[in-house]
Design a protein around this motif. Structure first.
Motif, PDB file in Angstrom:
ATOM      1  N   ILE A 154      -3.104  72.166  39.692  1.00  0.00           N
ATOM      2  CA  ILE A 154      -4.431  72.256  40.303  1.00  0.00           C
ATOM      3  C   ILE A 154      -5.353  71.204  39.714  1.00  0.00           C
ATOM      4  O   ILE A 154      -6.069  70.508  40.420  1.00  0.00           O
ATOM      5  N   SER A 210      -4.578  67.726  41.005  1.00  0.00           N
ATOM      6  CA  SER A 210      -5.141  67.450  42.309  1.00  0.00           C
ATOM      7  C   SER A 210      -6.638  67.243  42.222  1.00  0.00           C
ATOM      8  O   SER A 210      -7.212  66.421  42.922  1.00  0.00           O
ATOM      9  N   LEU A 248     -10.217  68.171  47.843  1.00  0.00           N
ATOM     10  CA  LEU A 248      -9.169  68.873  47.122  1.00  0.00           C
ATOM     11  C   LEU A 248      -8.118  69.376  48.103  1.00  0.00           C
ATOM     12  O   LEU A 248      -8.449  69.938  49.141  1.00  0.00           O
ATOM     13  N   GLN A 303      -5.247  71.793  49.753  1.00  0.00           N
ATOM     14  CA  GLN A 303      -5.030  73.239  49.796  1.00  0.00           C
ATOM     15  C   GLN A 303      -3.732  73.567  49.073  1.00  0.00           C
ATOM     16  O   GLN A 303      -2.688  73.018  49.386  1.00  0.00           O
ATOM     17  N   PRO A 304      -3.759  74.436  48.065  1.00  0.00           N
ATOM     18  CA  PRO A 304      -2.523  74.732  47.339  1.00  0.00           C
ATOM     19  C   PRO A 304      -1.594  75.590  48.167  1.00  0.00           C
ATOM     20  O   PRO A 304      -2.031  76.354  49.013  1.00  0.00           O
ATOM     21  N   GLN A 307       3.869  76.641  42.262  1.00  0.00           N
ATOM     22  CA  GLN A 307       3.416  75.809  43.361  1.00  0.00           C
ATOM     23  C   GLN A 307       4.176  74.487  43.344  1.00  0.00           C
ATOM     24  O   GLN A 307       4.522  73.966  42.297  1.00  0.00           O
ATOM     25  N   TRP A 359       3.975  70.529  44.776  1.00  0.00           N
ATOM     26  CA  TRP A 359       3.040  69.553  45.312  1.00  0.00           C
ATOM     27  C   TRP A 359       3.790  68.300  45.735  1.00  0.00           C
ATOM     28  O   TRP A 359       4.802  67.919  45.174  1.00  0.00           O
ATOM     29  N   TYR A 375     -10.322  77.630  39.470  1.00  0.00           N
ATOM     30  CA  TYR A 375      -9.249  76.817  40.047  1.00  0.00           C
ATOM     31  C   TYR A 375      -8.876  77.316  41.438  1.00  0.00           C
ATOM     32  O   TYR A 375      -8.658  76.529  42.361  1.00  0.00           O
ATOM     33  N   GLU A 376      -8.786  78.612  41.572  1.00  0.00           N
ATOM     34  CA  GLU A 376      -8.390  79.186  42.857  1.00  0.00           C
ATOM     35  C   GLU A 376      -9.408  78.846  43.937  1.00  0.00           C
ATOM     36  O   GLU A 376      -9.049  78.423  45.048  1.00  0.00           O
ATOM     37  N   TRP A 385     -11.653  76.387  43.873  1.00  0.00           N
ATOM     38  CA  TRP A 385     -11.610  74.945  44.111  1.00  0.00           C
ATOM     39  C   TRP A 385     -10.488  74.591  45.084  1.00  0.00           C
ATOM     40  O   TRP A 385     -10.667  73.805  46.002  1.00  0.00           O
ATOM     41  N   SER A 386      -9.320  75.162  44.861  1.00  0.00           N
ATOM     42  CA  SER A 386      -8.164  74.805  45.687  1.00  0.00           C
ATOM     43  C   SER A 386      -8.307  75.307  47.111  1.00  0.00           C
ATOM     44  O   SER A 386      -7.733  74.738  48.041  1.00  0.00           O
ATOM     45  N   THR A 424     -11.288  73.264  50.909  1.00  0.00           N
ATOM     46  CA  THR A 424     -10.824  71.947  51.332  1.00  0.00           C
ATOM     47  C   THR A 424     -11.989  71.039  51.684  1.00  0.00           C
ATOM     48  O   THR A 424     -11.846  69.812  51.713  1.00  0.00           O
TER      49      THR A 424
END
Length: 461
Positions: free
Chosen positions: A8, A11, A22, A24-25, A47, A49, A450-451, A453-454, A457
């Motif tokens: 995360i 990114s 950012l 999308q995770p 995850q 990437w 973090y969640e 933020w991810s 978008t």
């Protein structure tokens, strides 16, 4: 460090450097309940990437320039009081386990070498919005240095973290009157303290100060010319109690022994009112952030509500006998209690400045001798009120109480004999850290940031 955190942050770093949004995770949760449990137990689905590992290579043109820079501002919740120090603790009581420090560590690690993140840690225990605002904005030149004044805008500042509002809206006054009663019978009534907090919530003054603060911060970093992608992440607070457990109705966190054997009880109506106050504060901050964002074509401020991550980790959870100093699953500090992460040298031991001893004249297990507090009860209150530091206020009120009634004795867990500032710890930290997040709580705050933020978008850094 967990792989998910590095990815995360990786990114995030790309977005900061290249000006992209950012990504999308690819994180999935079977249900909201599993999501909360995943946050609580720190179990995340791995995850994957598509970004190449060469993302974190050196900046050839500027090999010594940090890949990312940010600043943390705010109060003791942002400062991470009680979560460990290296060397001597400062008056701001910044901790090694504070969520901004954890984010800085993650960013630095994601770059693969030291000094690749420029981090300005300006958060300070006791801070109100006026302590963050620039002192040049209509205030006395004699005012102490304010956080925006201390921000060095010549260094990279790609985003900011901010936690503020609890001190403006009277958290300590409510805690004192309703829970601890540091000033004993003179602490005022819980009803009055809650009514005053509700009045402050309805007042537009906080909204106006937060609006000015955000505007000043944007001006300071010169976001339009120097940092067009600059954004501010504002965090709220977590509810303190499980307000449904019946056995906790007869428990107390009160400081002094008295006719009720330990101070005010943690009855469910009180716990509900306290939780309602926290939810109202979060709503107030979120509404203020929404009003600020309406000034821009794209949001410049993001509000992060991490309260759900604390579910199951509050006071008065099933099976807890408060004050429960041995329950690491509680993510808030108790008075003088240990941290729930071992972070040497002082991450889980604030008793270096406080020696707790039993009262030799009384064999009761739940009674401790009154502490010898190294503050002057006749002069301590004005400076403590100016500082807003919970620990200084608690110690002063306790000293005033003992001056008026030398027969007072502490309830179990209420404190001990206050010594000198040994091993780097200020004695007020023993009291000031109570009801603040412990290290596992700060990790949960970081994870929630973090969640969010991810998921955002459109939140371009």
């Amino acid at each position: 460090m967990r792989l998910a955190h590095i990815q995360i942050v990786a990114s995030l770093s790309l977005g900061l450097v290249a000006g992209w949004g950012l990504p999308q995770p690819w994180r999935t949760y079977v249900s909201e309940k599993q999501r909360v449990l995943g946050l609580q137990d720190s179990k995340y689905e791995e995850q994957r990437w598509s970004q190449p590992g060469s993302l974190f290579g050196d900046n050839e043109a500027h090999p010594h320039r940090p890949r990312v820079g940010f600043v943390a501002l705010g109060d003791s919740y942002s400062a991470g009081i009680g979560t460990g120090v290296e060397g001597k603790e400062t008056n701001c009581r910044r901790g090694l386990g504070a969520y901004p420090q954890l984010i800085a560590t993650d960013l630095a690690a994601s770059h693969g070498r030291p000094n690749r993140t420029s981090f300005q840690f300006l958060s300070c225990t006791g801070a109100r919005t006026e302590d963050i605002l620039s002192s040049s904005k209509g205030r006395s030149s004699a005012a102490k240095s304010h956080q925006i004044d201390a921000l060095n805008a010549s260094r990279p500042v790609d985003f900011a973290l901010l936690t503020v509002g609890g001190n403006d809206l009277g958290f300590f006054d409510v805690m004192n009157a309703c829970i601890f009663r540091f000033y004993n019978f003179y602490s005022g009534t819980c009803k009055t303290a809650l009514a005053r907090a509700e009045q402050r919530l309805e007042d537009r003054a906080f909204d106006e100060r937060l609006h000015i603060l955000i505007t000043e911060l944007l001006d300071k970093v010169r976001w339009e010319r120097k940092s067009p992608g600059f954004h501010i992440t504002v965090t709220g607070y977590a509810q303190f109690f499980n307000d449904r457990t019946e056995p906790c109705d007869d428990m107390s966190l009160g400081i002094w022994l008295g006719p009720s054997r330990g101070g005010p009880k943690l009855a469910r109506p009180l716990r509900r009112r306290m939780n309602e106050m926290v939810r109202a504060v979060n709503g107030k901050i979120a509404a203020a952030v929404a009003r600020i964002n309406r000034q821009f074509t794209r949001d410049k401020v993001l509000f992060v509500d991490y309260d759900a991550a604390f579910e199951g980790h509050r006071f008065c959870e099933p099976g807890a006998v408060e004050p429960d100093y041995g329950r690491n699953e509680t993510w808030f500090f108790l008075v003088g209690g240990p941290d729930n992460v071992d972070r040497p040298p002082h991450g889980n031991d604030t008793t270096a400045a406080v020696t707790t001893r039993s009262n030799p004249s009384n064999e009761e297990d739940d009674e401790e001798a009154a502490p010898s507090v190294l503050v002057d009860s006749t002069t301590c209150l004005p400076p403590a009120q100016r500082s807003g530091d919970w620990g200084e206020l608690a110690l002063c009120y306790m000293a005033m109480s003992m001056a008026e009634d030398p027969t007072l004795r502490l309830a179990r867990g209420g404190g001990g004999e206050i010594g000198t500032q040994k091993s780097g710890w200020h004695a007020p930290t023993y009291y000031a850290k109570t009801f603040h997040p412990r290290s596992l709580g700060h990790e949960a705050i970081r994870d929630r940031i973090y969640e969010v933020w991810s998921q955002q978008t459109d939140f371009k850094l």
